[in-house]
Structure formats: structure tokens, C-alpha cells
Design an enzyme around this catalytic site. Structure first.
Site, short mmCIF file in Angstrom:
data_model
loop_
_atom_site.label_atom_id
_atom_site.label_comp_id
_atom_site.label_asym_id
_atom_site.label_seq_id
_atom_site.Cartn_x
_atom_site.Cartn_y
_atom_site.Cartn_z
N LYS A 204 5.57 -0.50 -5.84
CA LYS A 204 5.68 0.16 -4.53
C LYS A 204 4.75 1.36 -4.42
O LYS A 204 4.58 1.91 -3.31
CB LYS A 204 7.13 0.59 -4.28
N HIS A 229 4.56 -6.09 -3.64
CA HIS A 229 4.80 -5.08 -4.69
C HIS A 229 5.14 -5.67 -6.06
O HIS A 229 4.80 -5.07 -7.08
CB HIS A 229 5.84 -4.04 -4.24
#
Length: 339
Positions: A204, A229
Site C-alpha cells: 500500500k 498492492h
């Protein structure tokens, strides 16, 4: 401190001679006449060294050493160094003894000074090895603590991107470790799963804050960016060569047991166990925490969702363990603390 030496020989005269030599060298000699007596002794006590005769009735030296190693393993005791006493010049016996872990041979008849020197050198070597082992373990522990501190700092930085997920990575790591413990994983594996859980969302870092903190529904483009991610996390963590398994949690914690997850659509046992554990821990924390798009769910709703996802979203075995943890958490204390 006097060394404690066990002497195992079926010849009382030989035992007496060795005992006198050892006592004169300030060592404590414990005489035994058979391998069985030695094995009984090991149940409750230990020694610095064992002098073991090869040729004995009922149970010879090789059989005794083999049984000794099995018993030490069963009892969880350290291996006591063994020196064989023998009048034989037999290469098979010597080879087999070394395979079983014997440290040395002393030929009969022996010179008293040679006996004491070999015994002393053997014990000093073992003592040095033990001290080195302790020092290595100490340094390893220090390095592990340093590494863990760095990982926790990184996890905190990841969570800070989302104003609603403070402490998320630590909680996922703790839930994952507890699931692993209850599933019977050893302590080393539990620790590795904990660290893997801490870093499961590292990808992230590459997702814009505006998308992570968006209060409304994500559009298709934004959702695809969020879905990237796991791959980003795997790319980041694969550079840590010492712990290649770190990539497992980051890359596959959004896979589903029924194969409908991402990024690769793995299913069932294709998904590594660590990722299956982290997936359910991550989902529990997501449901039991406040998010930008909703408040935390009531505990009964969280439980119902996990029960519903058994065998589809979640590995049913690990889901049952999570359900057990929820049922034990009568006051809903396991979740994120309200502020």
C-alpha cells in the site's frame, strides 16, 4: 568445578583403574557396569562425559550409544559427549561409533596421562562449542529484535497512510500468530507468521492516499489500483533474501479459498498456509475496525460473516480457529480499541 565422568565397563578392575586416574586428575568418576544402568541414570541425571566400553554383554557399546541418543532426544536433553574404550582394532566399530556421534577412541591398555588429557580436551572442546552456541544465539536474538523493530516501524508507516487503520498491521500479526499457535505451529513458525502479518500490506506504500482514504465507493480504476498492492508488496519484500517467505503474506492474503480472489486466483491448498491464516486475520480486523466507508461491525455480525465465508472465502480449518477466538472474547476486547 570437578568434571563429572560416567565410566561404563563390565570389568570391575578396569572401572577401578579408570576411577583412580580420574580422581587423581580432580575429576569425579561415576562407575557403571552396563548400558542399561547408564540409560536408567540418564532419566534423572546428566554428566560432562561418558567413557564407554565397546565390548560388553547384553548391550554392547554401539547399542548403548544408539539407545542413549534416542533417550536424550525423547527427554529433550543435550547430547553427552562419548569416548569409546576398546581393545579392538576394528574399522567397522570405529566408523559406526563415529556415525552415532562418538567423539574419540581410547585404546586399551591406555597410558593414564593420555586418558586424562583426552578427557580434558574433549570436555574443553564441548564447553567452547556450548559457549559459542550461546553467543551466536544471543547475537541472533539481538539481530532479531533489531529487525523486528524496523519491521514494526515500517508497519506503522504503512498504517499511517490510512487514518482509519491505526495499528491494523500489528493486530493482524497478533491474530495470525495466535491462529498459528492454536493450529500447532512451532514457535519459530509462529514468529515468522507474526512478522509476515506485520508486512502483509506493505504494497500500500505504492497506493495513493486519496484512494486509501476515499469515503465513497471506489470506481473501477481505483479498485484496480488497490488490487495491485499485493504484487507491489511482493516486489518490495523479495529483496529480503534472508526471509523469502515474507512475500507470501503480502502477495496472497487476498486470495480466496474458492479461487475467486486476487492476484492469481489460487484456491484451497494452492494458497500457502501463512497467507490463508493472514487472510482471515485481515478480514476479522477489517470488519471489527472503523473504516472510512463504515463503522465497525457488531461482534455477532463479524462472527456470522466468518461462518458464512468458511470454505468459500476462508480456509475452513483456520476459520474455525478464528471463530473459537471470537467465542472466547466475551466482551469484544480483541478488536481495535475505540478512541
Amino acid at each position: 568445578m570437578a568434571y563429572k565422568i560416567v565410566v561404563v565397563d563390565d570389568d570391575p578392575a578396569m572401572i577401578a583403574a579408570i576411577r583412580n586416574i580420574l580422581i587423581s586428575a580432580d575429576m569425579k568418576a561415576i562407575p557403571m557396569t552396563s548400558g542399561k544402568v547408564l540409560l536408567d541414570f540418564i532419566e534423572l541425571q546428566t554428566a560432562d562425559l561418558i567413557l564407554l566400553d565397546v565390548i560388553m554383554p547384553e548391550m554392547d557399546g554401539l547399542e548403548t550409544l544408539s539407545a542413549l541418543r534416542e533417550k536424550e532426544k525423547k527427554l529433550g536433553k543435550r547430547q553427552i559427549p562419548v569416548i569409546f574404550l576398546t581393545a579392538e582394532d576394528n574399522r567397522y566399530i570405529e566408523k559406526r561409533a563415529l556415525e552415532l556421534g562418538a567423539m574419540d577412541f581410547i585404546k586399551k591398555p591406555f597410558v593414564p596421562e593420555i586418558l586424562t588429557l583426552r578427557v580434558s580436551h574433549c570436555i574443553e572442546l564441548i564447553t567452547l562449542q556450548n559457549e559459542l552456541t550461546k553467543e551466536v544465539k544471543k547475537k541472533t536474538k539481538e539481530n532479531e529484535q533489531l529487525f523486528l523493530g524496523i519491521v514494526k516501524s515500517l508497519a506503522a508507516a504503512i498504517d499511517a497512510k490510512d487514518t482509519y487503520t491505526n495499528g491494523h498491521s500489528v493486530r493482524v500479526a497478533e491474530y495470525s500468530q495466535e491462529i498459528a499457535k492454536r493450529a500447532g505451529f512451532d514457535e519459530d513458525m509462529q514468529q515468522r507468521i507474526y512478522i509476515t502479518g506485520l508486512l502483509h500490506d506493505v504494497g500500500k506504500i505504492g497506493v495513493p492516499d486519496a484512494i486509501i482514504n476515499k469515503e465513497g465507493k471506489l470506481d473501477d480504476v481505483e479498485y484496480e489500483i488497490i488490487k495491485s498492492h499485493p504484487e507491489k508488496g511482493s516486489t518490495i519484500l523479495k529483496n529480503i533474501k534472508e526471509m523469502p517467505e515474507l512475500t507470501i503474506g503480502a502477495k496472497w492474503h487476498h486470495e480466496r479459498y474458492d479461487g475467486k480472489g486476487y492476484p492469481e486466483g489460487l484456491s484451497s491448498d494452492q494458497i500457502p498456509e501463512e497467507a490463508r491464516i493472514i487472510a482471515i486475520a485481515d478480514s476479522y480486523d477489517a470488519m471489527s475496525s472503523n473504516r472510512s466507508y463504515r463503522r465497525s461491525m457488531p461482534q455477532e455480525k463479524v462472527r456470522a460473516e466468518i461462518e458464512k465465508g468458511k470454505g468459500t472465502q476462508f480456509d475452513p480449518y483456520f476459520a474455525d480457529i478464528m471463530l473459537q477466538m471470537i467465542d472466547e472474547d466475551k466482551n469484544y476486547d480483541m478488536r481495535e480499541k475505540e478512541t
